[in-house]
Design a protein around this motif. Structure first.
Motif, short mmCIF file in Angstrom:
data_model
loop_
_atom_site.label_atom_id
_atom_site.label_comp_id
_atom_site.label_asym_id
_atom_site.label_seq_id
_atom_site.Cartn_x
_atom_site.Cartn_y
_atom_site.Cartn_z
N VAL A 127 0.78 -1.40 0.04
CA VAL A 127 -0.05 0.12 0.26
C VAL A 127 0.80 1.21 0.13
CG1 VAL A 127 -0.15 -0.10 2.52
CG2 VAL A 127 -2.04 1.20 1.28
N MET A 128 0.47 2.25 -0.83
CA MET A 128 1.37 3.57 -0.88
C MET A 128 1.27 4.37 0.64
SD MET A 128 2.58 3.23 -3.50
CE MET A 128 3.56 4.64 -3.38
N GLY A 129 2.33 4.76 1.01
CA GLY A 129 2.22 5.51 2.41
C GLY A 129 1.54 6.64 2.36
N LEU A 130 1.47 7.25 1.17
CA LEU A 130 0.81 8.59 1.13
C LEU A 130 -0.85 8.40 0.79
CD1 LEU A 130 0.02 8.46 -2.26
CD2 LEU A 130 2.20 9.66 -2.40
N SER A 131 -1.36 7.21 1.10
CA SER A 131 -2.89 7.06 1.15
C SER A 131 -3.31 7.49 2.53
CB SER A 131 -3.02 5.49 1.11
OG SER A 131 -2.29 4.77 0.14
N PRO A 132 -4.66 7.64 2.35
CA PRO A 132 -5.49 8.13 3.61
C PRO A 132 -5.07 7.04 4.71
CG PRO A 132 -6.65 8.39 1.60
CD PRO A 132 -5.63 7.72 1.29
N LEU A 133 -4.99 7.59 6.03
CA LEU A 133 -4.78 6.65 7.13
C LEU A 133 -5.95 5.53 7.15
CD1 LEU A 133 -3.26 8.71 9.93
CD2 LEU A 133 -1.96 7.16 8.36
N VAL A 134 -7.29 6.08 6.71
CA VAL A 134 -8.22 4.70 7.00
C VAL A 134 -7.89 3.76 5.70
CG1 VAL A 134 -9.73 6.18 5.14
CG2 VAL A 134 -10.74 4.65 6.42
N THR A 135 -7.23 4.14 4.81
CA THR A 135 -6.75 3.18 3.80
C THR A 135 -5.63 2.08 4.29
OG1 THR A 135 -7.33 4.50 1.85
CG2 THR A 135 -6.00 2.69 1.38
N ILE A 136 -4.66 2.88 4.99
CA ILE A 136 -3.86 1.96 5.77
C ILE A 136 -4.39 1.13 6.53
CG2 ILE A 136 -1.61 2.06 7.09
CD1 ILE A 136 -1.07 3.31 4.27
N GLU A 137 -5.51 1.66 7.59
CA GLU A 137 -5.88 1.09 8.60
C GLU A 137 -6.67 -0.37 8.03
OE1 GLU A 137 -6.03 1.13 11.82
OE2 GLU A 137 -5.25 3.15 12.33
N ALA A 138 -7.28 -0.26 7.06
CA ALA A 138 -8.11 -1.31 6.28
C ALA A 138 -7.02 -2.32 5.96
CB ALA A 138 -8.76 -0.79 5.11
N VAL A 181 1.64 -6.37 5.39
CA VAL A 181 1.74 -5.25 4.93
C VAL A 181 2.79 -4.67 4.57
CG1 VAL A 181 0.54 -2.93 4.73
CG2 VAL A 181 -0.80 -4.98 5.57
N MET A 182 3.15 -4.41 3.26
CA MET A 182 4.47 -3.48 3.07
C MET A 182 4.01 -2.27 2.67
SD MET A 182 7.51 -4.00 0.16
CE MET A 182 8.03 -5.50 1.11
N ILE A 183 4.38 -1.15 3.36
CA ILE A 183 3.95 0.18 3.07
C ILE A 183 4.97 0.82 2.37
CG2 ILE A 183 3.49 2.41 4.12
CD1 ILE A 183 2.44 1.00 6.60
N ASP A 184 4.66 1.24 0.98
CA ASP A 184 5.80 2.02 0.19
C ASP A 184 5.82 3.45 0.52
OD1 ASP A 184 6.85 3.07 -2.34
OD2 ASP A 184 6.16 1.17 -3.28
N LEU A 185 6.87 3.91 0.83
CA LEU A 185 6.95 5.27 1.24
C LEU A 185 7.43 6.21 0.27
CD1 LEU A 185 8.95 4.34 4.59
CD2 LEU A 185 6.74 4.91 4.30
#
Length: 209
Positions: A84-95, A107-111
């Motif tokens: 998931v892209m790190g610049l996504s809304p936090l609600v997206t990261i949470e999901a 989950v790998m967060i792409d920064l």
């Protein structure tokens, strides 16, 4: 000891499987690249997992929205990790984190292109893998793959950190001194090498030191 993640992009699925077979003894994780997923969909993830059932399969889907649907799709296809892209809304990261926990996956967060503040906001997701990423366009259009300004100062010792983008053998010393990643994501230095098996083995030798 660092893990080597092989990034597979811009090729047919059968090419990706054939190339991976040549190097599988020297790699740890297999990344089904964004271009493979865009061209062939979840078939690319499914076939890679079927071909290499004992390897960790990373679906580099680069989710930025519609997180629950996309992550469920990746994990149902056999992925062990999805991005998931790190610049996504936090609600997206949470999901993404919630779906991964439900499936017992990562989950790998792409920064890529995240600000310092965005990175700090993401540090609470300690169970994620954080990927410092030099973009393909930066490498190809600007001729740059510089990790010199990236450090591990944000990360606690228990966090997983990955590095991606233009990594070569001669850049490993700098990466170790600055970021010291647990996961090296390597694409063209292996996939476009004259002898991919030999190239992968050299990375494995350095990684093991």
């Amino acid at each position: 000891m660092m893990k080597i993640q092989l990034a597979l992009d811009r090729m047919e699925i059968n090419e990706a499987i054939e190339l991976t077979r040549k190097v599988e003894d020297s790699i740890d994780w297999i990344e089904v690249g964004t271009s493979l997923i865009k061209e062939f969909g979840m078939t690319s993830v499914r076939e890679m997992k079927q071909a290499f059932p004992f390897k960790t399969i990373v679906a580099d889907i680069k989710t930025i929205d519609n997180a629950r649907y996309e992550f469920e799709m990746c994990f149902e296809a056999g992925a062990d990790v999805a991005t998931v892209m790190g610049l996504s809304p936090l609600v997206t990261i949470e999901a993404c984190m919630e779906v991964a926990k439900r499936y017992n996956k990562l989950v790998m967060i792409d920064l890529l292109n995240t600000t310092e503040q965005q990175k700090r906001d993401l540090m609470k997701y300690k169970e994620a893998v954080f990927c410092e990423h030099v973009s393909k366009d930066q490498q190809e259009e600007l001729g740059e793959a510089n990790y010199g300004n990236i450090t591990d100062s944000l990360y606690s010792p228990d966090m997983k950190v990955a590095a991606a983008g233009g990594i070569k053998l001669d850049s490993l010393d700098l990466l170790r001194k600055t970021l010291n990643p647990e996961i090296l994501i390597i694409g063209s230095a292996i996939t476009k090498a004259e002898n991919p098996a030999e190239a992968a083995a050299k990375f494995k030798q350095v990684e093991a030191k």
